[in-house]
Structure formats: C-alpha cells, structure tokens
Design a protein around this motif. Sequence first.
Motif, PDB file in Angstrom:
ATOM      1  N   ALA A   1     -59.932  50.886 -39.714  1.00  0.00           N
ATOM      2  CA  ALA A   1     -60.529  52.027 -39.012  1.00  0.00           C
ATOM      3  C   ALA A   1     -61.000  51.654 -37.616  1.00  0.00           C
ATOM      4  O   ALA A   1     -61.140  52.522 -36.748  1.00  0.00           O
TER       5      ALA A   1
ATOM      6  N   ARG B   1     -71.788  57.998 -38.400  1.00  0.00           N
ATOM      7  CA  ARG B   1     -71.139  57.715 -37.099  1.00  0.00           C
ATOM      8  C   ARG B   1     -72.109  56.989 -36.169  1.00  0.00           C
ATOM      9  O   ARG B   1     -72.185  57.268 -34.975  1.00  0.00           O
TER      10      ARG B   1
ATOM     11  N   ARG C   1     -64.813  55.478 -34.774  1.00  0.00           N
ATOM     12  CA  ARG C   1     -63.404  55.876 -34.801  1.00  0.00           C
ATOM     13  C   ARG C   1     -62.882  56.319 -36.169  1.00  0.00           C
ATOM     14  O   ARG C   1     -61.785  56.861 -36.275  1.00  0.00           O
TER      15      ARG C   1
ATOM     16  N   THR D   1     -61.660  58.038 -39.468  1.00  0.00           N
ATOM     17  CA  THR D   1     -61.255  59.404 -39.795  1.00  0.00           C
ATOM     18  C   THR D   1     -61.905  59.823 -41.118  1.00  0.00           C
ATOM     19  O   THR D   1     -62.300  58.968 -41.925  1.00  0.00           O
ATOM     20  N   PRO D   2     -62.014  61.114 -41.372  1.00  0.00           N
ATOM     21  CA  PRO D   2     -62.569  61.567 -42.654  1.00  0.00           C
ATOM     22  C   PRO D   2     -61.790  61.013 -43.849  1.00  0.00           C
ATOM     23  O   PRO D   2     -62.383  60.672 -44.877  1.00  0.00           O
ATOM     24  N   GLU D   3     -60.466  60.911 -43.703  1.00  0.00           N
ATOM     25  CA  GLU D   3     -59.630  60.423 -44.805  1.00  0.00           C
ATOM     26  C   GLU D   3     -59.935  58.954 -45.114  1.00  0.00           C
ATOM     27  O   GLU D   3     -60.066  58.558 -46.266  1.00  0.00           O
ATOM     28  N   ARG D   4     -60.056  58.152 -44.055  1.00  0.00           N
ATOM     29  CA  ARG D   4     -60.338  56.731 -44.288  1.00  0.00           C
ATOM     30  C   ARG D   4     -61.769  56.526 -44.782  1.00  0.00           C
ATOM     31  O   ARG D   4     -62.035  55.654 -45.611  1.00  0.00           O
TER      32      ARG D   4
END
Length: 234
Positions: free
Chosen positions: A159, A208, A120, A122-125
């Motif tokens: 996350a 992932r 789950r 995100t690229p930012e996290r």
Amino acid sequence: MEETAAPQKGTVTQRAIERITAMIREGELEPGERLPTERDLAVRLGISRSSMREAIRALTMLGVVEARHGSGIYVTRLEAGDLLETFGVVADLSRGRSLVELLEVRRVLESTATALAAARITPERLAEVERHLAAMNATDDPEQILAHDLAFHREIAAAAGNETMAAILEGLSSRTFRARVWRGYQEEGAFARTRREHAAIHRALAARDPEAARAAAAAHVGEVEEWLRARLSD
C-alpha cells in the motif's frame, strides 16, 4: 624469464559478471531480451565456457538473468523484487548482533512504509489488512498467526506504493525469525500485547494518520527488537 600466473577462475568469473552487467547497464541487453549463447558469450569475452557458466549461474541467483527451459537465458525484468529476492537469505542466516541490526533497519523502513500506506492505502487493501488482523485475533495457532502476520505487513508495504521498499522489507521479513518470535510470545503469554500493536497500526491506517501509523509501526518492531535483545542477554 618468469611465467605470468594464470588468473584464478573466480577472478575470471567476476570479470565476466561485470562485463554482462555492463552490457545490460549500457542498453546492449534490455530487460526481457535473450542473451547470446553461452559459447558465443565465452568467445566474445575471451573466457572459457566453464567460467561463463559460473557467471551465468551467479547472475541467475542474483535475479539478473533467468533460464527458460528450451529457450535460453534471458535478462529478467530487473524489478526490485527480482534483484532483491535473495536478500531474505541474509535475514534467515543472521544471528545475534547482526539480527538486531537487521531489525533496526526494518524498524526504520517499516515505520516509513506504514506512514506512506496511511496516506495512500485504498479501501480494498485496508479491508485486506483488517481481514488478516481479524484472523490473527481469532486463533492461538502460531502457524496461522504467522501466516496472517506476514500477509498483514505485506499488504501494508504494498500500500505504500514503493516497490523497492516493499522488496527490501520482504527480504527483511524472515519467516524463520518471525516463527521464532511468535513461538516465544506464545511461551511468554505475550500474544495480547502484540495483537494490541497490530490493532494500533490498523487504527492509524483507517484514520489516514501517517504520523500515528509511523509511531505504531516503530513501536511494534521496537518491541521485537527488545524481545531479541533480552533473549541474547540470557
């Protein structure tokens, strides 16, 4: 004729706590709603104001209600973070076998949270996780490492997308205990190993790969467990 013993204050206070929580549970008081005054509640429940004051104090410590200066007492948002805020005291005060048991619980939850995060995040996290990993690798200062270690795991828990699990993990992540572990690692020259463990978690998140993330997190907390067991046996 025998006199009936007066109920102990603790019992009266507990009954008041149960009555107020029942009012919340049954929807008579909603999250964010102001409670009746201390006097009105005491009259309604048939107890003294001092017992009501103790009940309110206890519910405040539990994160169920909060005092707003000049406004009164309100039901909190009743979110997991509010209700589990005091959970960290358990981790801070636990010793010996109890602390090992808490680590066992943390291993199960943290490995699950990390697996969820792998699916789950995100690229930012993920970038934030990587930033804290890089900061940990860039210093040998235990205080700096500790701060980024906490942030690293906090980002992963967030996350996962499960606020209740994140709140429990926050409570289990005692800063006091983590500081003790990092000092021990520093004395034993074990920084390199734990940095490899953090890097493995990050790689699994970046790939992932939930199962690899689960295994890496479980191994990481498991190493802390073994470190603690060794200290206890000494």
